[in-house]
Design a protein around this motif. Sequence first.
Motif, short mmCIF file in Angstrom:
data_model
loop_
_atom_site.label_atom_id
_atom_site.label_comp_id
_atom_site.label_asym_id
_atom_site.label_seq_id
_atom_site.Cartn_x
_atom_site.Cartn_y
_atom_site.Cartn_z
N LEU A 199 0.82 -1.20 0.00
CA LEU A 199 0.00 0.00 0.00
C LEU A 199 0.86 1.26 0.00
N ALA A 200 2.00 1.20 0.72
CA ALA A 200 2.92 2.34 0.71
C ALA A 200 3.52 2.53 -0.68
N MET A 201 3.83 1.45 -1.37
CA MET A 201 4.41 1.54 -2.72
C MET A 201 3.50 2.31 -3.66
N ILE A 202 2.23 1.92 -3.72
CA ILE A 202 1.34 2.54 -4.70
C ILE A 202 0.95 3.95 -4.28
N THR A 203 0.97 4.24 -2.98
CA THR A 203 0.66 5.59 -2.53
C THR A 203 1.80 6.54 -2.87
N ILE A 204 3.02 6.11 -2.62
CA ILE A 204 4.18 6.96 -2.91
C ILE A 204 4.36 7.11 -4.42
N GLY A 205 4.22 6.02 -5.16
CA GLY A 205 4.42 6.09 -6.60
C GLY A 205 3.31 6.80 -7.33
N GLY A 206 2.09 6.59 -6.92
CA GLY A 206 0.96 7.23 -7.58
C GLY A 206 -0.15 6.23 -7.85
N LEU A 207 -1.33 6.46 -7.30
CA LEU A 207 -2.44 5.54 -7.46
C LEU A 207 -2.94 5.54 -8.89
N GLY A 208 -3.15 4.34 -9.42
CA GLY A 208 -3.67 4.20 -10.77
C GLY A 208 -2.64 4.32 -11.87
N SER A 209 -1.36 4.38 -11.53
CA SER A 209 -0.30 4.55 -12.52
C SER A 209 0.62 3.34 -12.50
N VAL A 210 0.89 2.76 -13.68
CA VAL A 210 1.80 1.62 -13.76
C VAL A 210 3.23 2.07 -13.44
N ALA A 211 3.64 3.18 -14.05
CA ALA A 211 4.99 3.70 -13.78
C ALA A 211 5.14 4.08 -12.31
N GLY A 212 4.09 4.65 -11.73
CA GLY A 212 4.15 5.00 -10.32
C GLY A 212 4.30 3.79 -9.43
N ALA A 213 3.62 2.69 -9.77
CA ALA A 213 3.77 1.47 -8.99
C ALA A 213 5.21 0.95 -9.04
N VAL A 214 5.84 1.03 -10.21
CA VAL A 214 7.22 0.57 -10.35
C VAL A 214 8.17 1.45 -9.52
N VAL A 215 7.98 2.76 -9.61
CA VAL A 215 8.85 3.69 -8.86
C VAL A 215 8.64 3.52 -7.36
N GLY A 216 7.39 3.43 -6.92
CA GLY A 216 7.13 3.24 -5.51
C GLY A 216 7.67 1.93 -4.98
N ALA A 217 7.57 0.87 -5.79
CA ALA A 217 8.11 -0.42 -5.38
C ALA A 217 9.62 -0.37 -5.23
N ALA A 218 10.29 0.32 -6.17
CA ALA A 218 11.74 0.45 -6.07
C ALA A 218 12.13 1.21 -4.81
N PHE A 219 11.40 2.27 -4.50
CA PHE A 219 11.71 3.08 -3.32
C PHE A 219 11.54 2.27 -2.03
N VAL A 220 10.41 1.61 -1.89
CA VAL A 220 10.10 0.91 -0.64
C VAL A 220 10.95 -0.34 -0.47
N SER A 221 11.22 -1.06 -1.55
CA SER A 221 11.97 -2.32 -1.43
C SER A 221 13.47 -2.09 -1.32
N LEU A 222 13.99 -1.05 -1.95
CA LEU A 222 15.43 -0.81 -1.93
C LEU A 222 15.90 -0.08 -0.67
N LEU A 223 15.03 0.74 -0.10
CA LEU A 223 15.44 1.58 1.03
C LEU A 223 15.99 0.76 2.21
N PRO A 224 15.30 -0.27 2.72
CA PRO A 224 15.86 -1.01 3.85
C PRO A 224 17.16 -1.72 3.51
N GLN A 225 17.31 -2.20 2.28
CA GLN A 225 18.54 -2.88 1.90
C GLN A 225 19.72 -1.91 1.84
N LEU A 226 19.47 -0.71 1.33
CA LEU A 226 20.53 0.30 1.28
C LEU A 226 20.91 0.76 2.69
N LEU A 227 19.92 0.92 3.56
CA LEU A 227 20.22 1.33 4.93
C LEU A 227 20.99 0.23 5.66
#
Length: 363
Positions: free
Chosen positions: A264-292
């Motif tokens: 839910l955080a992925m699609i909210t951050i990336g943009g609801l209803g957007s395919v590109a937004g889902a991809v960007v939000g997924a990259a942000f949420v999934s990569l952040l803990p690994q980078l930290l």
Amino acid sequence: MRAALRSVARPLRAALCIAVLAAAVAVPFYLEGFWLQAGLFAMSAAIGAIGINLLTGATGQLSLGHAFFLAVGAYSYVFLSSDLGLPTPLAAVAAVIVAGVSGGLFSPIAGRLKGAYLGIATLALIFVGQHILFNAEPVTGGFNGRPVPPMELFGLVFADTPELVVLNVPFGSLERLWFLGIALLAGAAAFARGVLRGRPGLAMNTIRDHEIAAGVMGVPVARYRAGVFVLSSMYGGLAGVLVALVFQQVVPDYFGMLLSLDYLAMITIGGLGSVAGAVVGAAFVSLLPQLLTRYSDALPLVAEPGSGGVSPAEAARILYGAAVVAVVLFLPGGLAGLAMRLGRVRSKELRWAKSAPAPASRR
């Protein structure tokens, strides 16, 4: 003027897509295993986020049980390939179908409920799924989970053995899975984009914005809600198969409530209803803990896991929780909406520059 701008924008967009594809293909030849694994996790998260964005972002149906369908996909792949002996590609396809059937069994409820009521109903799937995963040990392996058999496609095994060298670069399991992940993500994104741009997407958006008007216009609201729920569950099953192949071990703890909230955080951050937004939000949420986690010793206020301070996982949840609040308050369209807004401003500037009269020359 608009036709001229479109004729310029299309080649630029095509060139950008080609450049991104070329860069993605070149990644395994230059980056180490950590970045490949992180990228594969982001790809699997993006596939799942596209699915739930079709349901929540495009149709307006809240779901808190998306992690359940990832678990169905992952464990079905393991069971079908290991216990029943199906070829791994066939097992992967069957696992996605099983996830869709699971969504279909729940679809009568999804077709009749909406909003928070559907969210509470889908929350029950998480608790039921966790109970089954921990207690059905002959199938799921219980608390310790089960090893995942590697994918074998056209004679190519997506594992570290047998040894494979491409352009003097050894290709292990991560390098081989990288190209499989790109293909799956590209196919999932293209299909979802086609759905949203066609008549089904128009009906889904109408149901989200004006449910009564959609019914008056002849849109079968309950049928569309149920169908999108099944499609979303199949996307979740595909994401579960890919994440199982990357992990090489499926465990029940991964498919819990926090994973559904992450989506839910992925699609909210990336943009609801957007395919590109889902991809960007997924990259942000999934990569952040690994980078930290990787750079925890160099970052302030972030302690190494197990040291007693703020762990990288906790810091990541705090950061993207703050990002969700910021997006809701200041960027209702998410990062994708921000990019579209900047693109419109740029197109207006170009249009104004072309329509402005040329300065008179001095003699």
